[in-house]
Write a protein that holds these residues in place. Structure first.
Motif, PDB file in Angstrom:
ATOM      1  N   LEU A 102      50.389  -5.118 -32.265  1.00 41.26           N
ATOM      2  CA  LEU A 102      50.350  -3.660 -32.270  1.00 41.26           C
ATOM      3  C   LEU A 102      49.131  -3.121 -31.527  1.00 41.26           C
ATOM      4  N   GLY A 103      48.303  -4.021 -30.992  1.00 40.95           N
ATOM      5  CA  GLY A 103      47.104  -3.593 -30.288  1.00 40.95           C
ATOM      6  C   GLY A 103      45.988  -3.139 -31.200  1.00 40.95           C
ATOM      7  N   ILE A 104      46.018  -3.557 -32.456  1.00 41.31           N
ATOM      8  CA  ILE A 104      44.983  -3.182 -33.425  1.00 41.31           C
ATOM      9  C   ILE A 104      43.935  -4.288 -33.501  1.00 41.31           C
ATOM     10  N   PRO A 105      42.653  -3.961 -33.345  1.00 40.02           N
ATOM     11  CA  PRO A 105      41.610  -5.000 -33.421  1.00 40.02           C
ATOM     12  C   PRO A 105      41.511  -5.589 -34.822  1.00 40.02           C
ATOM     13  N   VAL A 106      41.170  -6.883 -34.877  1.00 39.92           N
ATOM     14  CA  VAL A 106      41.104  -7.601 -36.150  1.00 39.92           C
ATOM     15  C   VAL A 106      39.742  -8.253 -36.308  1.00 39.92           C
ATOM     16  N   ILE A 107      39.158  -8.082 -37.480  1.00 36.88           N
ATOM     17  CA  ILE A 107      37.919  -8.766 -37.855  1.00 36.88           C
ATOM     18  C   ILE A 107      38.276  -9.853 -38.856  1.00 36.88           C
ATOM     19  N   ALA A 108      37.866 -11.076 -38.565  1.00 37.07           N
ATOM     20  CA  ALA A 108      38.104 -12.205 -39.464  1.00 37.07           C
ATOM     21  C   ALA A 108      36.870 -12.406 -40.331  1.00 37.07           C
ATOM     22  N   SER A 109      37.000 -12.126 -41.611  1.00 33.48           N
ATOM     23  CA  SER A 109      35.866 -12.247 -42.528  1.00 33.48           C
ATOM     24  C   SER A 109      36.011 -13.529 -43.339  1.00 33.48           C
ATOM     25  N   ALA A 142      41.259 -13.378 -33.090  1.00 34.59           N
ATOM     26  CA  ALA A 142      40.552 -12.260 -33.728  1.00 34.59           C
ATOM     27  C   ALA A 142      39.524 -11.669 -32.772  1.00 34.59           C
ATOM     28  N   ASP A 143      39.228 -10.387 -32.946  1.00 33.23           N
ATOM     29  CA  ASP A 143      38.248  -9.721 -32.092  1.00 33.23           C
ATOM     30  C   ASP A 143      36.825 -10.037 -32.507  1.00 33.23           C
ATOM     31  N   HIS A 144      36.631 -10.291 -33.798  1.00 32.99           N
ATOM     32  CA  HIS A 144      35.285 -10.577 -34.292  1.00 32.99           C
ATOM     33  C   HIS A 144      35.398 -11.477 -35.510  1.00 32.99           C
ATOM     34  N   ILE A 145      34.387 -12.321 -35.720  1.00 29.56           N
ATOM     35  CA  ILE A 145      34.358 -13.249 -36.848  1.00 29.56           C
ATOM     36  C   ILE A 145      33.068 -13.027 -37.628  1.00 29.56           C
ATOM     37  N   LEU A 146      33.200 -12.941 -38.934  1.00 30.28           N
ATOM     38  CA  LEU A 146      32.034 -12.785 -39.799  1.00 30.28           C
ATOM     39  C   LEU A 146      31.850 -14.047 -40.630  1.00 30.28           C
ATOM     40  N   VAL A 147      30.613 -14.544 -40.682  1.00 34.11           N
ATOM     41  CA  VAL A 147      30.274 -15.693 -41.525  1.00 34.11           C
ATOM     42  C   VAL A 147      29.187 -15.275 -42.494  1.00 34.11           C
ATOM     43  N   LEU A 148      29.035 -16.028 -43.573  1.00 30.54           N
ATOM     44  CA  LEU A 148      28.102 -15.642 -44.618  1.00 30.54           C
ATOM     45  C   LEU A 148      26.658 -16.036 -44.326  1.00 30.54           C
ATOM     46  N   GLN A 149      26.466 -17.087 -43.531  1.00 28.71           N
ATOM     47  CA  GLN A 149      25.115 -17.566 -43.261  1.00 28.71           C
ATOM     48  C   GLN A 149      24.979 -17.952 -41.796  1.00 28.71           C
ATOM     49  N   ASP A 150      23.764 -17.868 -41.298  1.00 25.94           N
ATOM     50  CA  ASP A 150      23.505 -18.158 -39.892  1.00 25.94           C
ATOM     51  C   ASP A 150      23.875 -19.599 -39.542  1.00 25.94           C
ATOM     52  N   ASP A 151      23.617 -20.537 -40.457  1.00 25.20           N
ATOM     53  CA  ASP A 151      23.918 -21.941 -40.190  1.00 25.20           C
ATOM     54  C   ASP A 151      25.410 -22.184 -39.981  1.00 25.20           C
ATOM     55  N   PHE A 152      26.236 -21.343 -40.570  1.00 27.25           N
ATOM     56  CA  PHE A 152      27.679 -21.540 -40.476  1.00 27.25           C
ATOM     57  C   PHE A 152      28.203 -21.284 -39.065  1.00 27.25           C
ATOM     58  N   LYS A 153      27.474 -20.552 -38.266  1.00 23.98           N
ATOM     59  CA  LYS A 153      27.928 -20.251 -36.906  1.00 23.98           C
ATOM     60  C   LYS A 153      28.100 -21.523 -36.087  1.00 23.98           C
ATOM     61  N   GLN A 154      27.291 -22.534 -36.372  1.00 24.32           N
ATOM     62  CA  GLN A 154      27.285 -23.736 -35.546  1.00 24.32           C
ATOM     63  C   GLN A 154      28.564 -24.556 -35.678  1.00 24.32           C
ATOM     64  N   ILE A 164      30.734 -13.934 -33.118  1.00 23.33           N
ATOM     65  CA  ILE A 164      30.410 -14.235 -34.515  1.00 23.33           C
ATOM     66  C   ILE A 164      29.174 -13.454 -34.942  1.00 23.33           C
ATOM     67  N   SER A 165      29.257 -12.827 -36.103  1.00 26.32           N
ATOM     68  CA  SER A 165      28.107 -12.155 -36.716  1.00 26.32           C
ATOM     69  C   SER A 165      27.936 -12.672 -38.136  1.00 26.32           C
ATOM     70  N   VAL A 166      26.703 -12.616 -38.628  1.00 22.72           N
ATOM     71  CA  VAL A 166      26.413 -13.026 -40.001  1.00 22.72           C
ATOM     72  C   VAL A 166      26.535 -11.801 -40.904  1.00 22.72           C
ATOM     73  N   MET A 167      27.349 -11.917 -41.947  1.00 22.85           N
ATOM     74  CA  MET A 167      27.544 -10.822 -42.894  1.00 22.85           C
ATOM     75  C   MET A 167      27.485 -11.367 -44.314  1.00 22.85           C
ATOM     76  N   PRO A 168      26.305 -11.378 -44.935  1.00 17.74           N
ATOM     77  CA  PRO A 168      26.190 -11.887 -46.307  1.00 17.74           C
ATOM     78  C   PRO A 168      26.836 -10.926 -47.300  1.00 17.74           C
ATOM     79  N   ASN A 169      26.961 -11.374 -48.529  1.00 23.49           N
ATOM     80  CA  ASN A 169      27.424 -10.502 -49.599  1.00 23.49           C
ATOM     81  C   ASN A 169      26.307  -9.559 -50.016  1.00 23.49           C
ATOM     82  N   PRO A 170      26.638  -8.336 -50.424  1.00 23.78           N
ATOM     83  CA  PRO A 170      25.607  -7.440 -50.952  1.00 23.78           C
ATOM     84  C   PRO A 170      25.238  -7.818 -52.378  1.00 23.78           C
TER      85      PRO A 170
END
Length: 367
Positions: A102-109, A142-154, A164-170
């Motif tokens: 549908l042309g809608i961007p997706v973020i994979a969290s 996916a257009d963007h990927i979120l991981v919980l910790q910086d080490d997970f990017k590797q 990939i961006s780091v997005m921890p829990n609040p």
């Protein structure tokens, strides 16, 4: 929008919803006599038990996931959202396959150790190889990927690194006083599953209980290991000192009154209970090999990272013995704990979410 294949009852959301709307894509059929039907969840479980012999994996995937993706696609076409966020492997796969056409961007969290959720040999989730392949392909689409910790990017391959961006829990700061008396109580908080390894905590506490008769152990949570853990407690004749405390709907006062948290989990995406305990000035002892807590605990500053080796129960017993014997150490660790999780304050994390959402939409508008 969610697939309630595993939530087949009409429940009330745990948190109040403000400008958030739930739309059940598979409402369970109801009858006055029996209430919600559980037929769909039972059918899915039966399908998943079918051997993964060609060409059955493709047929199993079509029977298990395609109906939900089809309904999600229709719902998104009606709603026309700016961005779709898929959480966890199945949600990510469904979001990508329903929204991208549908042309809608997706973020994979993602919300776990990537290898555990997306590794082709991981025992978690559905063993269907078709499913495992498509959930991994979804990350590339996916257009963007979120991981919980910086080490997970590797863990992710080079083709994915730039999205990939780091997005921890609040983590909400403690709202009650942290200066009150602490009880002689070790706590564990989390689902009673094998990966949490509460059997190790029970064995460790039992080894030193005679030396610390005033201390008790309380484990909060529920899950499939409950009966086995209770049998272990009974076998050790520790029912007076060790309690399975069940589900606690307000765990924050427990954090504020306990003396020590022990978290022997083998892996975590983000140790939410650990972070909450630290926010309440509670020193934490956790496995040094558990990546989900090593970013939260600074060894000897706000908690203890336990090198477990071949005898984890002995290692945790020694650490607990040391902390239970040293109130000054517990006080020192507890005083440093709240400030160590300030970077996870809700306002900070919400700002990061806003930046990711805005950037994802802006990138899509440029295409």
């Amino acid at each position: 929008l969610y697939d309630d294949g595993h939530e087949l009852h009409d429940g009330v959301p745990a948190y109040p919803l403000q400008k958030v709307y739930l739309r059940n894509l598979f409402p369970a059929p109801r009858t006055p006599a029996t209430g919600p039907s559980k037929s769909r969840g039972g059918l899915e479980n039966l399908v998943k038990k079918v051997p993964n012999i060609w060409p059955l994996p493709q047929l199993k995937w079509a029977a298990t996931y395609a109906p939900f993706i089809k309904r999600l696609h229709k719902a998104l076409n009606d709603l026309k959202p700016d961005v779709v966020i898929g959480f966890m492997p199945t949600g990510i796969m469904a979001a990508v396959e329903a929204a991208k056409p549908l042309g809608i961007p997706v973020i994979a969290s993602t919300h776990n150790v990537p290898e555990q959720d997306f590794g082709l040999s991981s025992p978690r989730w559905d063993a269907n190889p078709k499913y495992r392949k498509r959930r991994l392909q979804a990350l590339h689409k996916a257009d963007h990927i979120l991981v919980l910790q910086d080490d997970f990017k590797q863990w992710f391959d080079s083709a994915l690194q730039n999205k990939i961006s780091v997005m921890p829990n609040p983590i909400a700061a403690a709202t009650m006083s942290l200066t009150g008396p602490r009880e002689a109580c070790v706590i564990g908080v989390g689902r009673l599953t094998a990966i949490k390894r509460y059997d190790i905590l029970i064995a460790a506490f039992a080894k030193i209980s005679a030396k610390h008769p005033d201390w008790r152990l309380e484990i909060y949570g529920d899950g499939p290991e409950k009966n086995a853990l209770q049998h272990q407690i009974d076998r050790l004749n520790m029912s007076e000192q060790i309690k399975l405390a069940g589900i606690c709907h307000d765990i924050m006062p427990v954090y504020a009154k306990a003396g020590i948290m022990c978290h022997p989990s083998s892996f975590e995406g983000f140790g939410l209970s650990v972070a909450e305990a630290l926010a309440h000035g509670l020193p934490v002892a956790a496995d040094a090999a558990c990546s989900g807590v090593t970013a939260l605990i600074q060894d000897g500053e706000n908690g203890i990272l336990v090198e477990t080796g071949a005898a984890p129960d002995e290692a945790f017993a020694n650490t607990l013995d040391h902390l239970m014997s040293d109130p000054m150490m517990r006080t020192k660790l507890g005083l440093a704990a709240p400030s160590s999780v300030l970077s996870y304050a809700p306002d900070v994390i919400l700002d990061r979410w806003q930046q990711v959402l805005s950037a994802c939409q802006a990138d899509h508008d440029l295409v």
